[in-house]
Motif scaffolding. Structure first.
Motif, PDB file in Angstrom:
ATOM      1  N   VAL A 188      -1.710  16.764 -15.022  1.00 37.04           N
ATOM      2  CA  VAL A 188      -0.457  16.261 -14.451  1.00 37.04           C
ATOM      3  C   VAL A 188       0.598  16.302 -15.546  1.00 37.04           C
ATOM      4  CG1 VAL A 188       0.715  14.255 -13.431  1.00 37.04           C
ATOM      5  CG2 VAL A 188      -1.662  14.752 -12.830  1.00 37.04           C
ATOM      6  N   GLU A 189       1.796  16.749 -15.195  1.00 36.10           N
ATOM      7  CA  GLU A 189       2.895  16.769 -16.152  1.00 36.10           C
ATOM      8  C   GLU A 189       4.016  15.855 -15.678  1.00 36.10           C
ATOM      9  OE1 GLU A 189       2.240  21.326 -17.848  1.00 36.10           O
ATOM     10  OE2 GLU A 189       4.058  20.853 -16.705  1.00 36.10           O
ATOM     11  N   ILE A 190       4.646  15.160 -16.627  1.00 38.96           N
ATOM     12  CA  ILE A 190       5.806  14.311 -16.360  1.00 38.96           C
ATOM     13  C   ILE A 190       7.023  14.985 -16.987  1.00 38.96           C
ATOM     14  CG2 ILE A 190       6.776  11.995 -16.502  1.00 38.96           C
ATOM     15  CD1 ILE A 190       4.037  12.029 -15.175  1.00 38.96           C
ATOM     16  N   TRP A 191       8.048  15.215 -16.168  1.00 43.13           N
ATOM     17  CA  TRP A 191       9.267  15.868 -16.644  1.00 43.13           C
ATOM     18  C   TRP A 191      10.443  14.921 -16.506  1.00 43.13           C
ATOM     19  CZ3 TRP A 191       9.814  21.116 -18.322  1.00 43.13           C
ATOM     20  CH2 TRP A 191       8.616  21.852 -18.315  1.00 43.13           C
ATOM     21  N   ALA A 200       5.382  14.303 -20.902  1.00 43.64           N
ATOM     22  CA  ALA A 200       3.978  13.948 -21.124  1.00 43.64           C
ATOM     23  C   ALA A 200       3.068  14.831 -20.296  1.00 43.64           C
ATOM     24  CB  ALA A 200       3.742  12.479 -20.760  1.00 43.64           C
ATOM     25  N   ARG A 201       1.816  14.905 -20.734  1.00 41.26           N
ATOM     26  CA  ARG A 201       0.755  15.562 -19.966  1.00 41.26           C
ATOM     27  C   ARG A 201      -0.399  14.589 -19.821  1.00 41.26           C
ATOM     28  NH1 ARG A 201      -0.420  20.146 -23.838  1.00 41.26           N
ATOM     29  NH2 ARG A 201      -2.274  20.451 -22.565  1.00 41.26           N
ATOM     30  N   LEU A 202      -1.051  14.641 -18.657  1.00 43.69           N
ATOM     31  CA  LEU A 202      -2.189  13.766 -18.385  1.00 43.69           C
ATOM     32  C   LEU A 202      -3.386  14.618 -17.959  1.00 43.69           C
ATOM     33  CD1 LEU A 202      -0.220  11.167 -16.215  1.00 43.69           C
ATOM     34  CD2 LEU A 202      -0.782  10.948 -18.638  1.00 43.69           C
ATOM     35  N   PRO A 203      -4.493  14.644 -18.702  1.00 39.65           N
ATOM     36  CA  PRO A 203      -4.679  13.941 -19.970  1.00 39.65           C
ATOM     37  C   PRO A 203      -3.938  14.638 -21.101  1.00 39.65           C
ATOM     38  CG  PRO A 203      -6.601  15.275 -19.498  1.00 39.65           C
ATOM     39  CD  PRO A 203      -5.696  15.407 -18.308  1.00 39.65           C
ATOM     40  N   ASN A 237       3.186   4.627 -14.059  1.00 36.62           N
ATOM     41  CA  ASN A 237       1.788   4.882 -13.711  1.00 36.62           C
ATOM     42  C   ASN A 237       1.733   6.078 -12.774  1.00 36.62           C
ATOM     43  OD1 ASN A 237      -0.375   2.065 -13.927  1.00 36.62           O
ATOM     44  ND2 ASN A 237       1.610   2.215 -14.930  1.00 36.62           N
ATOM     45  N   VAL A 238       0.614   6.768 -12.771  1.00 26.05           N
ATOM     46  CA  VAL A 238       0.446   7.944 -11.925  1.00 26.05           C
ATOM     47  C   VAL A 238      -0.928   7.899 -11.273  1.00 26.05           C
ATOM     48  CG1 VAL A 238       0.284  10.462 -11.844  1.00 26.05           C
ATOM     49  CG2 VAL A 238       1.990   9.388 -13.321  1.00 26.05           C
ATOM     50  N   MET A 247      -9.933  10.671  -7.474  1.00 24.38           N
ATOM     51  CA  MET A 247      -8.593  10.216  -7.804  1.00 24.38           C
ATOM     52  C   MET A 247      -8.636   9.518  -9.153  1.00 24.38           C
ATOM     53  SD  MET A 247      -6.919   8.911  -4.190  1.00 24.38           S
ATOM     54  CE  MET A 247      -7.704   7.309  -4.260  1.00 24.38           C
ATOM     55  N   LEU A 248      -7.629   9.781  -9.989  1.00 24.50           N
ATOM     56  CA  LEU A 248      -7.516   9.149 -11.298  1.00 24.50           C
ATOM     57  C   LEU A 248      -6.222   8.347 -11.347  1.00 24.50           C
ATOM     58  CD1 LEU A 248      -8.563  12.001 -13.782  1.00 24.50           C
ATOM     59  CD2 LEU A 248     -10.006  10.296 -12.669  1.00 24.50           C
ATOM     60  N   TRP A 249      -6.306   7.157 -11.928  1.00 23.58           N
ATOM     61  CA  TRP A 249      -5.140   6.291 -12.088  1.00 23.58           C
ATOM     62  C   TRP A 249      -4.794   6.256 -13.573  1.00 23.58           C
ATOM     63  CZ3 TRP A 249      -5.137   0.387 -10.447  1.00 23.58           C
ATOM     64  CH2 TRP A 249      -3.858  -0.145 -10.677  1.00 23.58           C
ATOM     65  N   TRP A 250      -3.568   6.707 -13.889  1.00 19.98           N
ATOM     66  CA  TRP A 250      -3.114   6.795 -15.273  1.00 19.98           C
ATOM     67  C   TRP A 250      -2.018   5.771 -15.559  1.00 19.98           C
ATOM     68  CZ3 TRP A 250      -5.418  10.503 -18.372  1.00 19.98           C
ATOM     69  CH2 TRP A 250      -6.100  11.550 -17.713  1.00 19.98           C
ATOM     70  N   ASP A 251      -2.037   5.206 -16.761  1.00 16.30           N
ATOM     71  CA  ASP A 251      -0.920   4.441 -17.315  1.00 16.30           C
ATOM     72  C   ASP A 251      -0.360   5.286 -18.452  1.00 16.30           C
ATOM     73  OD1 ASP A 251       0.672   2.693 -18.973  1.00 16.30           O
ATOM     74  OD2 ASP A 251      -0.272   0.983 -17.981  1.00 16.30           O
ATOM     75  N   ILE A 252       0.951   5.536 -18.422  1.00 21.18           N
ATOM     76  CA  ILE A 252       1.558   6.464 -19.377  1.00 21.18           C
ATOM     77  C   ILE A 252       1.386   6.014 -20.825  1.00 21.18           C
ATOM     78  CG2 ILE A 252       3.890   5.457 -19.486  1.00 21.18           C
ATOM     79  CD1 ILE A 252       3.142   9.182 -18.959  1.00 21.18           C
ATOM     80  N   ARG A 253       1.091   4.715 -21.039  1.00 27.74           N
ATOM     81  CA  ARG A 253       0.894   4.230 -22.398  1.00 27.74           C
ATOM     82  C   ARG A 253      -0.422   4.716 -22.996  1.00 27.74           C
ATOM     83  NH1 ARG A 253       2.392  -1.956 -21.025  1.00 27.74           N
ATOM     84  NH2 ARG A 253       1.460  -1.270 -19.065  1.00 27.74           N
ATOM     85  N   ASN A 254      -1.339   5.144 -22.140  1.00 24.79           N
ATOM     86  CA  ASN A 254      -2.621   5.650 -22.614  1.00 24.79           C
ATOM     87  C   ASN A 254      -2.891   6.997 -21.943  1.00 24.79           C
ATOM     88  OD1 ASN A 254      -5.100   5.986 -23.751  1.00 24.79           O
ATOM     89  ND2 ASN A 254      -6.096   4.304 -22.634  1.00 24.79           N
ATOM     90  N   PRO A 255      -2.148   8.044 -22.369  1.00 24.20           N
ATOM     91  CA  PRO A 255      -2.235   9.327 -21.676  1.00 24.20           C
ATOM     92  C   PRO A 255      -3.509  10.106 -21.934  1.00 24.20           C
ATOM     93  CG  PRO A 255      -0.809   9.518 -23.591  1.00 24.20           C
ATOM     94  CD  PRO A 255      -1.187   8.074 -23.490  1.00 24.20           C
ATOM     95  N   GLY A 256      -4.345   9.619 -22.832  1.00 17.94           N
ATOM     96  CA  GLY A 256      -5.561  10.351 -23.161  1.00 17.94           C
ATOM     97  C   GLY A 256      -6.700  10.123 -22.193  1.00 17.94           C
TER      98      GLY A 256
END
Length: 388
Positions: A188-191, A200-203, A237-238, A247-256
């Motif tokens: 996933v990319e954040i623009w 950012a990129r996830l992961p 969050n994504v 499904m994966l739940w991401w918090d941008i503070r921990n993109p890894g």
């Protein structure tokens, strides 16, 4: 069978005709009575939802590639709309009196060629009593809440803004970000829509303690929703759905590494929608299930609230009305299904369209729903109107 279940399904209040190809996506303007529709031949139309007529038509992307998604949000302001083409570009357009600007104000070349629709940021909505009516006021946020590096110590949070009394009509330079499946299709990319640069990129690689995490074995990212949980202090969050049904739940503070990983579906996740409170949602997939789930930010958990079995598989799109009372799905079987979002029980099956339904969307005042189909039509519906 009760007499209630034997009622014929309602008809649309209007049918918008004009597209010459499959209508891939629909989106209402956040405050004006206009609807944006996008088609697989690259056409982006603007409609007057009161007079049911075309305001403008533009060829936003090439006919050979077409448009995947169209989106607008109060976060972008009242004069912006974003389109995503299968040509590897995302374009931001100005809404002018006669329609769209002749050229986009911003073009992002993502080099991502896929079927995953982009997502603008969804922020929480709180219901506020005003006289005898319930008015939805969106909790505003600020542009520095996306990454830990840009967080200013002691700066105001979502809660501070809410206490400050910012209403929907107050334009704040908010989170102008867009999430989408990346050039590497499992990422996933954040623009940033202000700068046109990838944020950012996830992961994200090269993050301490997360070098081993990969999404490649999950296949392509097929659906994505970016949002702001009330407890996240304004950090993005994504939620992302993948080809393997997870499904994966991401918090941008921990993109890894994601906060949590779940697998509610046995086939690719095709659609995700987060509700107006940003603490739950609904998912549709290529299998025969629709899943309503709760999101608990403090626990970092995504838990099934209701699993709905379908007679025929395939859900292209899901949408939850802003008041969190009604949810709708758009199916491969040409049907729009309406559910009580809180309880998960079915309310209606709409049978107007004659081909795969691609998209469903609600107005911010909850009074109008739009559906789009491969039959080149857009239908407008008034169902279960909110009591005022």
């Amino acid at each position: 069978m009760s007499s209630k279940s034997k009622r014929p399904p309602p008809d649309p209040v209007a049918v918008l005709r004009g597209h010459r190809a499959s209508v891939s996506d629909v989106c209402f303007h956040p405050s004006r009575p206009i609807l944006f529709t996008a088609s697989s031949d690259g056409e982006l139309r603007i409609w007057d939802t009161i007079q049911h007529r075309t305001i403008s038509s533009s060829w936003a992307h090439s006919g050979a590639h077409g448009i995947i998604a169209v989106a607008c949000s109060s976060l972008l302001g009242n004069n912006k709309v974003v389109s995503q083409g299968r040509d590897g570009t995302v374009k931001c357009w100005d809404i002018e009196e006669g329609g769209l600007s002749r050229t986009p104000s911003l073009t992002i070349r993502t080099n991502a060629y896929h079927f995953c629709k982009l997502s603008l940021v969804k922020k929480p909505v709180t219901n506020v009593m005003q006289g005898k009516e319930t008015v939805d006021i969106e909790i505003s946020d600020d542009s520095r809440g996306k990454t830990a590096e840009s967080q200013v110590e002691g700066s105001d949070t979502i809660e501070d803004h809410l206490q400050g009394g910012l209403t929907e009509k107050t334009h704040v330079q908010g989170l102008k970000y867009v999430a989408m499946a990346g050039e590497q299709s499992s990422e996933v990319e954040i623009w940033d829509l202000n700068t046109g640069e990838r944020s950012a990129r996830l992961p994200q690689g090269n993050v301490v303690g997360s070098s081993s995490f990969s999404t490649k074995e999950r296949g392509m990212c097929m659906a994505v929703q970016s949002f702001l949980p009330p407890e996240s202090q304004g950090f993005l969050n994504v939620l992302a759905g993948y080809e393997d049904g997870s499904m994966l739940w991401w918090d941008i503070r921990n993109p890894g590494i994601p906060m949590t990983s779940v697998r509610f579906h046995s086939e690719p996740v095709l659609s995700l929608c987060i509700d107006g409170l940003c603490n739950g949602g609904i998912s549709g997939a290529a299998d025969n299930k629709v899943v309503i789930y709760n999101l608990d930010y403090c626990m970092g958990s995504c838990v099934v609230k209701k699993e709905i079995s379908l007679e025929r598989p395939g859900i292209s799109s899901t949408s939850i009305r802003p008041d969190c009372k009604i949810a709708a799905t758009a199916g491969w079987d040409h049907r729009i299904r309406i559910y009580n979002y809180r309880k998960g029980n079915p309310l209606a099956i709409l049978k107007y369209h004659h081909a795969t339904c691609n998209s469903v969307s609600y107005t911010t005042n909850c009074k109008l729903m739009a559906t789009a189909s491969e039959d080149a039509t857009v239908a407008l519906w008034e169902l279960y109107l909110p009591q005022t």
